[in-house]
Design a protein around this motif. Structure first.
Motif, PDB file in Angstrom:
ATOM      1  N   LEU A   4       0.809  -1.213   0.000  1.00 39.86           N
ATOM      2  CA  LEU A   4       0.000   0.000   0.000  1.00 39.86           C
ATOM      3  C   LEU A   4       0.843   1.265   0.000  1.00 39.86           C
ATOM      4  CD1 LEU A   4      -2.840   1.272   0.265  1.00 39.86           C
ATOM      5  CD2 LEU A   4      -2.596   1.047   2.757  1.00 39.86           C
ATOM      6  N   ASN A   5       1.966   1.231   0.726  1.00 42.03           N
ATOM      7  CA  ASN A   5       2.855   2.386   0.853  1.00 42.03           C
ATOM      8  C   ASN A   5       4.289   1.993   0.518  1.00 42.03           C
ATOM      9  OD1 ASN A   5       1.030   4.529   1.927  1.00 42.03           O
ATOM     10  ND2 ASN A   5       0.751   3.052   3.593  1.00 42.03           N
ATOM     11  N   PRO A   6       5.135   2.967   0.184  1.00 42.25           N
ATOM     12  CA  PRO A   6       6.525   2.654  -0.164  1.00 42.25           C
ATOM     13  C   PRO A   6       7.441   2.486   1.040  1.00 42.25           C
ATOM     14  CG  PRO A   6       6.126   4.980  -0.480  1.00 42.25           C
ATOM     15  CD  PRO A   6       4.794   4.363  -0.138  1.00 42.25           C
ATOM     16  N   ASP A   7       6.936   2.797   2.235  1.00 45.44           N
ATOM     17  CA  ASP A   7       7.703   2.613   3.459  1.00 45.44           C
ATOM     18  C   ASP A   7       6.732   2.590   4.633  1.00 45.44           C
ATOM     19  OD1 ASP A   7       7.171   5.379   4.398  1.00 45.44           O
ATOM     20  OD2 ASP A   7       8.565   5.972   2.815  1.00 45.44           O
ATOM     21  N   ALA A   8       7.256   2.381   5.830  1.00 48.04           N
ATOM     22  CA  ALA A   8       6.408   2.295   7.021  1.00 48.04           C
ATOM     23  C   ALA A   8       6.401   3.603   7.818  1.00 48.04           C
ATOM     24  CB  ALA A   8       6.888   1.149   7.907  1.00 48.04           C
ATOM     25  N   LYS A   9       6.898   4.674   7.227  1.00 41.56           N
ATOM     26  CA  LYS A   9       6.998   5.957   7.932  1.00 41.56           C
ATOM     27  C   LYS A   9       5.781   6.844   7.726  1.00 41.56           C
ATOM     28  CE  LYS A   9      12.058   6.081   7.524  1.00 41.56           C
ATOM     29  NZ  LYS A   9      13.226   6.856   6.989  1.00 41.56           N
ATOM     30  N   HIS A  10       5.206   6.819   6.530  1.00 41.48           N
ATOM     31  CA  HIS A  10       4.119   7.729   6.198  1.00 41.48           C
ATOM     32  C   HIS A  10       2.982   7.005   5.473  1.00 41.48           C
ATOM     33  CE1 HIS A  10       6.678  11.152   7.175  1.00 41.48           C
ATOM     34  NE2 HIS A  10       7.611  10.660   6.380  1.00 41.48           N
ATOM     35  N   TYR A  11       1.823   7.641   5.444  1.00 41.65           N
ATOM     36  CA  TYR A  11       0.737   7.235   4.570  1.00 41.65           C
ATOM     37  C   TYR A  11       0.801   8.141   3.347  1.00 41.65           C
ATOM     38  CZ  TYR A  11      -1.167   4.611   8.484  1.00 41.65           C
ATOM     39  OH  TYR A  11      -1.328   3.716   9.499  1.00 41.65           O
ATOM     40  N   TYR A  12       0.665   7.542   2.179  1.00 40.71           N
ATOM     41  CA  TYR A  12       0.780   8.296   0.936  1.00 40.71           C
ATOM     42  C   TYR A  12      -0.569   8.462   0.254  1.00 40.71           C
ATOM     43  CZ  TYR A  12       5.840   7.875   1.445  1.00 40.71           C
ATOM     44  OH  TYR A  12       7.140   7.961   1.913  1.00 40.71           O
ATOM     45  N   ASP A  13      -1.640   8.020   0.920  1.00 35.00           N
ATOM     46  CA  ASP A  13      -3.014   8.189   0.432  1.00 35.00           C
ATOM     47  C   ASP A  13      -3.236   7.601  -0.960  1.00 35.00           C
ATOM     48  OD1 ASP A  13      -3.924   9.360   2.752  1.00 35.00           O
ATOM     49  OD2 ASP A  13      -3.663  11.414   2.050  1.00 35.00           O
ATOM     50  N   PHE A  73      -9.819   3.843   2.109  1.00 40.54           N
ATOM     51  CA  PHE A  73      -9.753   5.182   1.526  1.00 40.54           C
ATOM     52  C   PHE A  73      -9.154   5.129   0.124  1.00 40.54           C
ATOM     53  CE2 PHE A  73      -6.956   8.654   0.355  1.00 40.54           C
ATOM     54  CZ  PHE A  73      -7.827   9.731   0.338  1.00 40.54           C
ATOM     55  N   VAL A  74      -8.034   4.416  -0.018  1.00 44.60           N
ATOM     56  CA  VAL A  74      -7.359   4.355  -1.317  1.00 44.60           C
ATOM     57  C   VAL A  74      -8.260   3.724  -2.371  1.00 44.60           C
ATOM     58  CG1 VAL A  74      -5.387   3.421  -2.582  1.00 44.60           C
ATOM     59  CG2 VAL A  74      -5.064   4.338  -0.281  1.00 44.60           C
TER      60      VAL A  74
END
Length: 354
Positions: free
Chosen positions: A174-183, A228-229
Motif C-alpha cells: 500500500l505504501n513505499p515505506d512504514a513511515k508515512h501514509y501516501y493516500d 480510503f485508497v
C-alpha cells in the motif's frame, strides 16, 4: 481518522506474519498461473457452484454486458511468481516484485486466482479482478496475502453458492515505506503511489492473466486507510474501475506529505471527486461501505458521505456489521453477509466456452 488507530488491523497483520513464518511446503518455489488444479465437476456454474435457481440471472447479465467479447488474453511479458502459500483446494497465492514502468516505484504484489480460472471451459474467458488493500502501513507486507484472514478461501466458498464472482485477488503493497501514509496518490515530490495502484498494478495483472477490457471487470477492496485508497481510486478513475468495497474507511486525505500541495490534495479527495462525478452525471460507480457497529466515529462519517453523495451515478450500499470492530476479520464477515453479492452483481462474470 481510522489510520491513526490501526491497532486491530495491525494485529491482523501480525497474525499473518506468524502464519508466514510457519511457511508452507511450496513457499518460495516458482508458481505458474498458466495451469492449475484439475477441473471439478463438469456441471459447475460460471461462479463455480452447481447450477441452481438464481444462477441464470448472473449468466444473462454477463451475456447482456458482452463479457465474452470483453475478454482480454494475457498481454505479456510474463512476471516471475513464487509461491507464498497454498490453499486447501490446491490454489496458490503467488508473489512477484513489480518495477512500475509508469510510476517508477518498485514493490511486491501478491496474486491469487480461483480454482475456476484453471477450468478448461473458462480457458478463453476473462475473470473479474479485485485489488485488495490493507489498513495500517501496508508495508512491507499486505496482510490480505496471508491465509489466516480467509479472504481467498471465503471467496472460493462464496463463489460456489453465487454469493460472489470468482475474483482474481491482487494484493500490492500500500505504501513505499512504514513511515508515512501516501493516500494512494501522486503527492508532489513523493513516490507516485496513485499511478502505481491504478496503472502499474493493473498492467501487471493484464500481462499475466485473462481479464476484462471493460472497467466492469475491475474493483477495489480495502480496509481503513486501504479503504480510503480504494474509494478514492474508483472515484478518481471511473474510466478504469467500476466498484469498491470500502471497510471502515477514511473519507478524506490527511497525509502530512500533502503540506504545501492543497490543490493536489483536493484532487484526491473522495468528497470532491464524488461531487464532480455527480455533476458530470457519470460514469456510474458502485461503492459498498462496511462498518462495524462498534467503530465509533467511523459510522457517522460513512453515513454522512452516503447521505451527501450517494445519488445519481454514485451508487452506494452500507453493510453494518453487528458487534464488529475496526478489524479485518470483521470485514470478511461483512462481505459474506451481503457485500460481495451486491458488488458481484455490478460486474462481469466469466463465461464458459460451451
Amino acid at each position: 481518522m481510522n489510520r491513526r488507530r490501526p491497532g486491530a488491523l495491525i494485529a491482523a497483520a501480525v497474525i499473518g506474519a506468524v502464519v508466514l513464518a510457519s511457511g508452507c511446503s511450496d513457499e518460495g518455489k516458482p508458481v505458474s498461473f498458466d495451469s492449475g488444479p484439475s477441473s471439478p465437476s463438469g456441471n459447475a456454474s460460471p461462479q463455480g457452484g452447481q447450477k441452481q435457481g438464481g444462477q441464470k440471472k448472473n449468466d444473462d447479465a454477463s451475456e447482456k454486458n458482452g463479457a465474452a467479447a470483453q475478454t482480454l488474453l494475457p498481454t505479456g511479458p510474463k512476471a516471475e511468481f513464487t509461491t507464498q502459500s497454498s490453499l486447501g483446494d490446491g490454489t496458490k497465492i503467488g508473489v512477484t516484485t513489480l518495477k512500475g514502468a509508469k510510476s517508477g516505484f518498485t514493490g511486491k504484489v501478491w496474486v491469487w486466482a480461483p480454482k475456476q480460472y484453471f477450468e478448461e471451459k473458462y480457458k478463453n474467458s476473462g475473470f473479474p479482478v479485485l485489488i485488495a488493500l490493507p489498513g495500517g502501513n501496508g508495508y512491507p507486507k499486505n496482510y490480505w496475502m496471508g491465509t489466516d484472514l480467509k479472504l481467498q478461501s471465503s471467496i472460493s466458498e462464496w463463489s460456489k453458492t453465487g454469493k460472489s464472482l470468482p475474483f482474481i485477488v491482487v494484493m500490492p503493497v500500500l505504501n513505499p515505506d512504514a513511515k508515512h501514509y501516501y493516500d494512494g496518490s501522486d503527492i508532489p515530490g513523493q513516490p507516485k503511489m496513485g499511478t502505481w495502484m491504478t496503472e502499474d498494478v493493473p498492467d501487471l495483472v493484464r500481462a499475466n492473466f485473462r481479464t476484462f477490457k471493460s472497467r466492469d471487470g475491475w474493483a477495489f477492496m480495502g480496509s481503513s486507510s486501504g479503504g480510503f485508497v480504494g474509494l478514492k481510486s474508483v472515484l478518481k478513475r471511473p474510466d478504469l474501475f467500476k466498484a469498491a468495497i470500502a471497510s471502515g474507511p477514511d473519507i478524506v486525505p490527511d497525509s502530512p506529505l500533502w503540506a504545501g500541495h492543497e490543490a493536489e490534495k483536493q484532487a484526491n479527495n473522495p468528497e470532491k471527486l464524488a461531487q464532480d462525478l455527480i455533476d458530470k452525471k457519470g460514469p456510474e460507480v458502485a461503492l459498498a461501505f462496511q462498518v462495524g457497529t462498534k467503530e465509533g466515529t467511523v459510522v457517522p462519517n460513512v453515513k454522512k458521505f452516503i447521505d451527501t453523495y450517494g445519488k445519481g451515478p454514485v451508487k452506494t450500499r452500507l453493510q453494518l456489521i453487528e458487534g464488529g470492530t475496526h478489524n479485518a476479520h470483521t470485514y470478511v464477515k461483512g462481505m459474506g453477509e451481503g457485500t460481495m453479492e451486491w458488488i458481484s452483481k455490478q460486474m462481469l462474470a466469466p463465461v464458459p466456452s460451451s
